[in-house]
Enzyme design. Structure first.
Site, PDB file in Angstrom:
ATOM      1  N   LYS A  39      17.933  -5.897 -29.344  1.00  0.00           N
ATOM      2  CA  LYS A  39      18.167  -4.773 -28.427  1.00  0.00           C
ATOM      3  C   LYS A  39      17.590  -3.527 -29.064  1.00  0.00           C
ATOM      4  CE  LYS A  39      20.162  -4.026 -24.438  1.00  0.00           C
ATOM      5  NZ  LYS A  39      20.217  -4.991 -23.317  1.00  0.00           N
ATOM      6  N   GLY A  54      29.494  -2.788  -5.614  1.00  0.00           N
ATOM      7  CA  GLY A  54      28.171  -2.259  -5.944  1.00  0.00           C
ATOM      8  C   GLY A  54      27.195  -2.738  -4.891  1.00  0.00           C
ATOM      9  N   GLY A  97      23.511  -2.463  -5.523  1.00  0.00           N
ATOM     10  CA  GLY A  97      22.243  -2.195  -6.202  1.00  0.00           C
ATOM     11  C   GLY A  97      21.474  -3.480  -6.409  1.00  0.00           C
ATOM     12  N   ASN A  98      20.652  -3.522  -7.449  1.00  0.00           N
ATOM     13  CA  ASN A  98      19.767  -4.668  -7.665  1.00  0.00           C
ATOM     14  C   ASN A  98      20.542  -5.978  -7.795  1.00  0.00           C
ATOM     15  OD1 ASN A  98      18.423  -6.555  -9.834  1.00  0.00           O
ATOM     16  ND2 ASN A  98      16.769  -5.547  -8.766  1.00  0.00           N
ATOM     17  N   ALA A  99      21.466  -6.044  -8.740  1.00  0.00           N
ATOM     18  CA  ALA A  99      22.161  -7.308  -9.010  1.00  0.00           C
ATOM     19  C   ALA A  99      22.999  -7.743  -7.807  1.00  0.00           C
ATOM     20  CB  ALA A  99      23.034  -7.152 -10.250  1.00  0.00           C
TER      21      ALA A  99
HETATM   22  P1  NAD Z   1      21.803  -0.587  -9.866  1.00  0.00           P
HETATM   23  O1  NAD Z   1      21.681   0.810 -10.367  1.00  0.00           O
HETATM   24  O2  NAD Z   1      20.687  -1.181  -9.097  1.00  0.00           O
HETATM   25  O3  NAD Z   1      23.116  -0.691  -8.938  1.00  0.00           O
HETATM   26  C1  NAD Z   1      24.351  -0.216  -9.314  1.00  0.00           C
HETATM   27  C2  NAD Z   1      25.206  -0.084  -8.071  1.00  0.00           C
HETATM   28  O4  NAD Z   1      26.520   0.278  -8.451  1.00  0.00           O
HETATM   29  C3  NAD Z   1      24.722   0.970  -7.083  1.00  0.00           C
HETATM   30  O5  NAD Z   1      24.799   0.447  -5.778  1.00  0.00           O
HETATM   31  C4  NAD Z   1      25.756   2.076  -7.226  1.00  0.00           C
HETATM   32  O6  NAD Z   1      25.931   2.816  -6.034  1.00  0.00           O
HETATM   33  C5  NAD Z   1      26.984   1.263  -7.543  1.00  0.00           C
HETATM   34  N1  NAD Z   1      28.053   2.074  -8.119  1.00  0.00           N
HETATM   35  C6  NAD Z   1      27.973   3.090  -9.000  1.00  0.00           C
HETATM   36  N2  NAD Z   1      29.192   3.612  -9.219  1.00  0.00           N
HETATM   37  C7  NAD Z   1      30.047   2.888  -8.470  1.00  0.00           C
HETATM   38  C8  NAD Z   1      31.451   2.920  -8.254  1.00  0.00           C
HETATM   39  N3  NAD Z   1      32.210   3.825  -8.868  1.00  0.00           N
HETATM   40  N4  NAD Z   1      32.008   2.022  -7.413  1.00  0.00           N
HETATM   41  C9  NAD Z   1      31.241   1.105  -6.785  1.00  0.00           C
HETATM   42  N5  NAD Z   1      29.911   1.024  -6.935  1.00  0.00           N
HETATM   43  C10 NAD Z   1      29.329   1.907  -7.764  1.00  0.00           C
HETATM   44  O7  NAD Z   1      22.184  -1.450 -11.138  1.00  0.00           O
HETATM   45  P2  NAD Z   1      22.016  -3.020 -11.359  1.00  0.00           P
HETATM   46  O8  NAD Z   1      20.721  -3.267 -12.038  1.00  0.00           O
HETATM   47  O9  NAD Z   1      22.340  -3.738 -10.111  1.00  0.00           O
HETATM   48  O10 NAD Z   1      23.146  -3.268 -12.457  1.00  0.00           O
HETATM   49  C11 NAD Z   1      24.517  -3.425 -12.081  1.00  0.00           C
HETATM   50  C12 NAD Z   1      25.243  -4.177 -13.167  1.00  0.00           C
HETATM   51  O11 NAD Z   1      24.593  -5.421 -13.388  1.00  0.00           O
HETATM   52  C13 NAD Z   1      25.272  -3.481 -14.526  1.00  0.00           C
HETATM   53  O12 NAD Z   1      26.477  -3.786 -15.178  1.00  0.00           O
HETATM   54  C14 NAD Z   1      24.121  -4.142 -15.261  1.00  0.00           C
HETATM   55  O13 NAD Z   1      24.285  -4.079 -16.674  1.00  0.00           O
HETATM   56  C15 NAD Z   1      24.255  -5.554 -14.749  1.00  0.00           C
HETATM   57  N6  NAD Z   1      23.030  -6.313 -14.933  1.00  0.00           N
HETATM   58  C16 NAD Z   1      21.908  -6.060 -14.200  1.00  0.00           C
HETATM   59  C17 NAD Z   1      20.752  -6.791 -14.430  1.00  0.00           C
HETATM   60  C18 NAD Z   1      19.503  -6.553 -13.634  1.00  0.00           C
HETATM   61  O14 NAD Z   1      18.513  -7.268 -13.874  1.00  0.00           O
HETATM   62  N7  NAD Z   1      19.485  -5.643 -12.686  1.00  0.00           N
HETATM   63  C19 NAD Z   1      20.733  -7.803 -15.423  1.00  0.00           C
HETATM   64  C20 NAD Z   1      21.898  -8.071 -16.151  1.00  0.00           C
HETATM   65  C21 NAD Z   1      23.034  -7.306 -15.892  1.00  0.00           C
END
Ligand code: NAD
Length: 427
Positions: free
Chosen positions: A114, A229, A231-233
């Site tokens: 990391k 949430g 977002g992406n995941a």
């Molecule tokens: P992202 O920024 O695309 O999405 C995050 C989402 O969370 C957004 O929709 C945001 O509006 C929402 N959010 C923020 N505050 C909030 C709250 N108080 N209540 C409800 N929703 C809220 O991020 P992501 O990439 O989807 O990552 C989300 C999680 O998944 C993180 O913990 C990240 O570490 C984990 N993760 C993501 C990936 C990846 O490839 N994207 C890989 C491994 C782990």
């Protein structure tokens, strides 16, 4: 003994290793410490000439935790955690440890690493030129320890394909102009990135849910899904579960949470969010609290936003059959025994969101071959790894009568130890 400090992320990572060693019957302190500590922690000074002509010094880190199963692998984040630079150092060590275990669970031949720079590009509003000088300065400083066969970084918090391209280009030029796409993953497609990387995490989560549903004999057709949430995941997890027949009946974002009693297509909710900036007020939905969302009656709960969401109090009220942790660390340790008692099957974060690292591995393989696969080829290879990771974890949870979170660590620690034992110590 590894030093333990209060609220120290590396102490948490160390505790998880020790817990797994307890189950595996490894009493030897030396082996426990070997498994817990990073092999190398590099801390660098990055001088950057800012647009105003002044020099600013940044601090960067690269932690190489373990490479017994393959080159180090893990993201680089640009962030400024509350505890400052010293806290970030411990956090990076912990995150590199979790990468070792994540790769081992899904049997990807990588170790854990990391990296980070203590900077917040969002609040500090660095210009594109300043960002590039910072990124290339960091790439130069870590260039001696990274490489396609040594250590392969990737994007993380506030870093994107743009930074990955700059790191790859810096590394390639420093290596006598040797084109080296395999030094980094998460690259744009035009730079040697992989198809399916953008959906990887959510798609992987959906595959693990399908495996869990099979065990619990839950028919995914008509199964009700709640996503925390959007977002992406979480959205891709929702979309792929929808393709498997499930119905999304609740979602949330930073502006609020909604329940949609009749269910709705993820694409329709996305359209609404794109128009209005939030999921709130979606047609046919009612606004609820975070607690009401998480404890809504459903088959599958996907915490896919933030850490520390499922507290002991919330765990007592949970009304789902499967929890798949797309987010990192959404469940507090005190909630785990309550969830276990309620017989909810948990797919722990380290497994549920490992689709990303699986496809990063496949990106690296394609770079090394110089030959590129279709979306379906990549997705089906990832499906194999993550589904097997789920099966292996579940089997260990039954064998040792432990929850899935502990079982995942036991699986990973056992695999790394096996590799270490083959090689031994040299020199
Ligand atoms: P992202 O920024 O695309 O999405 C995050 C989402 O969370 C957004 O929709 C945001 O509006 C929402 N959010 C923020 N505050 C909030 C709250 N108080 N209540 C409800 N929703 C809220 O991020 P992501 O990439 O989807 O990552 C989300 C999680 O998944 C993180 O913990 C990240 O570490 C984990 N993760 C993501 C990936 C990846 O490839 N994207 C890989 C491994 C782990």
């Amino acid at each position: 003994m590894v030093i333990m400090m209060k609220s120290d992320p590396f102490a948490n990572a160390t505790k998880q290793v020790n817990d797994a060693c307890d189950v595996l019957g490894i009493a030897d302190e030396g082996i426990r410490e070997y498994l817990a500590m990073p092999n190398k922690m590099l801390r660098v000074k990055i001088p950057v000439k800012m647009d105003n002509g002044k020099i600013r010094i940044f601090t960067g880190f690269r932690s190489q935790h373990n490479n017994d199963r393959g080159p180090y692998k893990g993201g680089i984040r640009y962030f400024n955690p509350e505890g400052g630079v010293e806290y970030m150092e411990r956090e990076v060590m912990a995150l590199s440890s979790w990468m070792t275990w994540k790769c081992a669970i899904v049997d990807v031949p990588f170790g854990g690493g990391k990296g980070a720079i203590y900077v917040n590009p969002k609040t500090e509003k660095l210009s594109d030129d300043e960002m590039e000088r910072l990124t290339r300065g960091f790439a130069f400083k870590i260039s001696e320890i990274i490489g396609p066969e040594k250590d392969i970084p990737a994007p993380d918090v506030y870093t994107t394909g743009r930074e990955m391209t700059q790191i790859m280009d810096t590394f390639s030029k420093l290596s006598g102009n040797k084109y080296s796409p395999g030094v980094i993953t998460g690259k744009p497609i035009s730079m040697g990135g992989s198809l399916a990387r953008n959906v990887a995490t959510g798609l992987g989560t959906a595959y693990t849910v399908r495996a869990a549903a099979k065990i619990l004999k839950i028919n995914l057709k008509g199964a009700k899904v709640v996503l925390q949430g959007f977002g992406n995941a979480s959205t891709f997890a929702g979309e792929y579960l929808e393709k498997m027949g499930a119905i999304v009946i609740g979602v949330s974002d930073s502006k609020g949470s909604i329940l949609i009693p009749k269910g709705a297509k993820v694409s329709k909710i996305l359209e609404h969010k794109q128009k209005t900036g939030s999921v709130v007020d979606f047609t046919g939905s009612k606004k609820v609290s975070t607690e009401e969302l998480l404890t809504a009656k459903c088959d599958i709960l996907i915490p896919g936003a933030l850490e520390n969401q499922i507290t002991a109090a919330i765990a007592k009220k949970l009304n789902c059959k499967i929890i798949a942790e797309a987010a990192n660390g959404p469940t507090l340790p005190e909630a785990d025994p309550i969830i276990e008692q309620k017989k909810i099957l948990v797919v722990p974060d380290i497994l549920a969101n490992s689709g990303g690292v699986c496809i990063s591995y496949l990106e690296w393989v394609q770079n090394n071959m110089g030959y590129y696969w279709s979306f379906d080829e990549v997705a089906s290879k990832m499906e194999k790894n993550i589904t097997q990771g789920f099966k292996d974890t579940y089997a260990l949870s039954k064998k040792h009568k432990i929850d899935m979170r502990k079982a995942a660590m036991v699986l990973a620690v056992g695999r790394v130890l096996e590799a270490f034992n083959q090689k031994g110590i040299w020199p």
